[in-house]
Design a protein around this motif. Structure first.
Motif, mmCIF file in Angstrom:
data_model
loop_
_atom_site.group_PDB
_atom_site.id
_atom_site.type_symbol
_atom_site.label_atom_id
_atom_site.label_comp_id
_atom_site.label_asym_id
_atom_site.label_seq_id
_atom_site.Cartn_x
_atom_site.Cartn_y
_atom_site.Cartn_z
ATOM 1 N N ALA A 1 -8.715 -48.232 42.543
ATOM 2 C CA ALA A 1 -10.056 -47.834 43.007
ATOM 3 C C ALA A 1 -9.958 -47.086 44.337
ATOM 4 C CB ALA A 1 -10.951 -49.061 43.150
ATOM 5 N N ILE A 2 -9.089 -47.550 45.220
ATOM 6 C CA ILE A 2 -8.881 -46.865 46.501
ATOM 7 C C ILE A 2 -8.309 -45.476 46.263
ATOM 8 C CG2 ILE A 2 -7.496 -46.896 48.623
ATOM 9 C CD1 ILE A 2 -7.835 -49.995 48.567
ATOM 10 N N LEU A 3 -7.348 -45.369 45.346
ATOM 11 C CA LEU A 3 -6.773 -44.053 45.024
ATOM 12 C C LEU A 3 -7.834 -43.102 44.462
ATOM 13 C CD1 LEU A 3 -3.242 -44.596 43.412
ATOM 14 C CD2 LEU A 3 -3.800 -43.730 45.680
ATOM 15 N N ARG A 4 -8.694 -43.616 43.588
ATOM 16 C CA ARG A 4 -9.755 -42.771 43.021
ATOM 17 C C ARG A 4 -10.694 -42.276 44.129
ATOM 18 N NH1 ARG A 4 -9.504 -46.657 38.947
ATOM 19 N NH2 ARG A 4 -11.267 -47.791 39.826
ATOM 20 N N GLU A 5 -11.033 -43.158 45.054
ATOM 21 C CA GLU A 5 -11.900 -42.767 46.169
ATOM 22 C C GLU A 5 -11.196 -41.734 47.052
ATOM 23 O OE1 GLU A 5 -14.476 -44.797 49.789
ATOM 24 O OE2 GLU A 5 -13.346 -46.072 48.432
ATOM 25 N N PHE A 6 -9.928 -41.959 47.347
ATOM 26 C CA PHE A 6 -9.148 -41.006 48.141
ATOM 27 C C PHE A 6 -9.079 -39.662 47.428
ATOM 28 C CE2 PHE A 6 -5.265 -39.081 49.822
ATOM 29 C CZ PHE A 6 -5.417 -39.264 51.185
ATOM 30 N N ASP A 7 -8.831 -39.691 46.107
ATOM 31 C CA ASP A 7 -8.769 -38.454 45.319
ATOM 32 C C ASP A 7 -10.096 -37.691 45.373
ATOM 33 O OD1 ASP A 7 -6.135 -38.889 44.622
ATOM 34 O OD2 ASP A 7 -6.611 -39.725 42.645
ATOM 35 N N ALA A 8 -11.212 -38.406 45.308
ATOM 36 C CA ALA A 8 -12.527 -37.755 45.354
ATOM 37 C C ALA A 8 -12.756 -37.105 46.719
ATOM 38 C CB ALA A 8 -13.628 -38.772 45.057
ATOM 39 N N ILE A 9 -12.411 -37.815 47.781
ATOM 40 C CA ILE A 9 -12.564 -37.257 49.131
ATOM 41 C C ILE A 9 -11.644 -36.057 49.305
ATOM 42 C CG2 ILE A 9 -12.176 -37.732 51.592
ATOM 43 C CD1 ILE A 9 -12.983 -40.671 50.933
ATOM 44 N N LEU A 10 -10.417 -36.181 48.827
ATOM 45 C CA LEU A 10 -9.447 -35.092 48.945
ATOM 46 C C LEU A 10 -9.884 -33.868 48.144
ATOM 47 C CD1 LEU A 10 -6.817 -34.117 50.118
ATOM 48 C CD2 LEU A 10 -5.606 -35.299 48.274
ATOM 49 N N ALA A 11 -10.427 -34.068 46.968
ATOM 50 C CA ALA A 11 -10.915 -32.943 46.159
ATOM 51 C C ALA A 11 -12.047 -32.221 46.893
ATOM 52 C CB ALA A 11 -11.387 -33.428 44.789
ATOM 53 N N HIS A 12 -12.932 -32.989 47.511
ATOM 54 C CA HIS A 12 -14.031 -32.392 48.276
ATOM 55 C C HIS A 12 -13.485 -31.610 49.480
ATOM 56 C CE1 HIS A 12 -18.098 -31.892 49.732
ATOM 57 N NE2 HIS A 12 -17.728 -32.370 50.900
ATOM 58 N N ALA A 13 -12.510 -32.180 50.173
ATOM 59 C CA ALA A 13 -11.905 -31.506 51.329
ATOM 60 C C ALA A 13 -11.203 -30.219 50.906
ATOM 61 C CB ALA A 13 -10.929 -32.444 52.030
ATOM 62 N N CYS A 14 -10.511 -30.245 49.779
ATOM 63 C CA CYS A 14 -9.836 -29.039 49.277
ATOM 64 C C CYS A 14 -10.848 -27.959 48.917
ATOM 65 C CB CYS A 14 -8.961 -29.373 48.071
ATOM 66 S SG CYS A 14 -7.472 -30.293 48.470
ATOM 67 N N ALA A 15 -11.929 -28.365 48.275
ATOM 68 C CA ALA A 15 -12.979 -27.400 47.915
ATOM 69 C C ALA A 15 -13.592 -26.790 49.169
ATOM 70 C CB ALA A 15 -14.053 -28.076 47.071
ATOM 71 N N LEU A 16 -13.841 -27.597 50.172
ATOM 72 C CA LEU A 16 -14.389 -27.100 51.430
ATOM 73 C C LEU A 16 -13.409 -26.160 52.105
ATOM 74 C CD1 LEU A 16 -16.649 -27.172 53.527
ATOM 75 C CD2 LEU A 16 -15.569 -29.207 54.504
ATOM 76 N N SER A 17 -12.146 -26.518 52.125
ATOM 77 C CA SER A 17 -11.114 -25.665 52.720
ATOM 78 C C SER A 17 -11.042 -24.317 52.001
ATOM 79 C CB SER A 17 -9.759 -26.363 52.664
ATOM 80 O OG SER A 17 -8.769 -25.595 53.284
ATOM 81 N N ASN A 18 -11.122 -24.341 50.687
ATOM 82 C CA ASN A 18 -11.104 -23.097 49.908
ATOM 83 C C ASN A 18 -12.316 -22.222 50.216
ATOM 84 O OD1 ASN A 18 -8.661 -23.641 48.660
ATOM 85 N ND2 ASN A 18 -9.625 -24.678 46.934
ATOM 86 N N ARG A 19 -13.482 -22.864 50.416
ATOM 87 C CA ARG A 19 -14.696 -22.100 50.746
ATOM 88 C C ARG A 19 -14.608 -21.481 52.135
ATOM 89 N NH1 ARG A 19 -18.906 -26.284 49.575
ATOM 90 N NH2 ARG A 19 -19.659 -25.626 51.594
ATOM 91 N N LEU A 20 -13.876 -22.111 53.035
ATOM 92 C CA LEU A 20 -13.738 -21.593 54.399
ATOM 93 C C LEU A 20 -12.715 -20.468 54.502
ATOM 94 C CD1 LEU A 20 -13.767 -24.927 56.450
ATOM 95 C CD2 LEU A 20 -15.599 -23.223 56.298
ATOM 96 N N ALA A 21 -11.815 -20.391 53.534
ATOM 97 C CA ALA A 21 -10.741 -19.398 53.588
ATOM 98 C C ALA A 21 -11.304 -17.988 53.649
ATOM 99 C CB ALA A 21 -9.833 -19.548 52.371
#
Length: 141
Positions: A13-33
């Motif tokens: 469950a912790i990994l799934r939560e981390f994965d969700a946060i990380l996916a959001h951070a990656c998407a945000l990083s891609n939008r900022l590029a």
């Protein structure tokens, strides 16, 4: 203080939560590029955020999945701890440079302190390998 026992289910469950946060951070990083950043502190913040995302990706790759398809999975706890520490330090730097609401003069001092620390760190590394430029006696810091 709560004493929760780590179970396979809780870990997943912790990994799934981390994965969700990380996916959001990656998407945000891609939008900022590729965006042009007008303020210096935001430029630093963008760079630090990218570094934070990279550390998070590395930590995730070091984390065991506990999947049955990879029974020989090993945990390098030392590497995971080192990467987790750099992730925390990157977040602290992001908060210091870009997230906290401060006055313009304080923001300027923070950036100057940040840049001074960077220059001192680089100079120390150059001195360690014997490649530092000669210091002028007329210059004082």
């Amino acid at each position: 203080m709560s004493t929760s026992t780590m179970t396979r289910e809780r870990y997943r469950a912790i990994l799934r939560e981390f994965d969700a946060i990380l996916a959001h951070a990656c998407a945000l990083s891609n939008r900022l590029a590729g965006r042009i950043v007008a303020e210096k502190h935001l430029s630093y913040a963008e760079t630090i955020f990218t570094k934070l995302v990279c550390h998070a990706l590395s930590l995730r790759k070091l984390s065991p999945t506990l999947e049955a398809t990879s029974p020989l999975e090993l945990l390098d706890i030392g590497a995971a701890c080192a990467v987790a520490r750099t992730l925390i330090e990157a977040f602290d730097a992001l908060a210091y440079i870009g997230l906290q609401t401060v006055s313009a003069p304080e923001r300027e001092i923070r950036i100057l302190a940040w840049e001074l620390h960077d220059h001192e760190h680089r100079l120390a590394m150059l001195e360690d390998i014997g490649a530092a430029p000669r210091r002028h006696t007329s210059c004082r810091l």
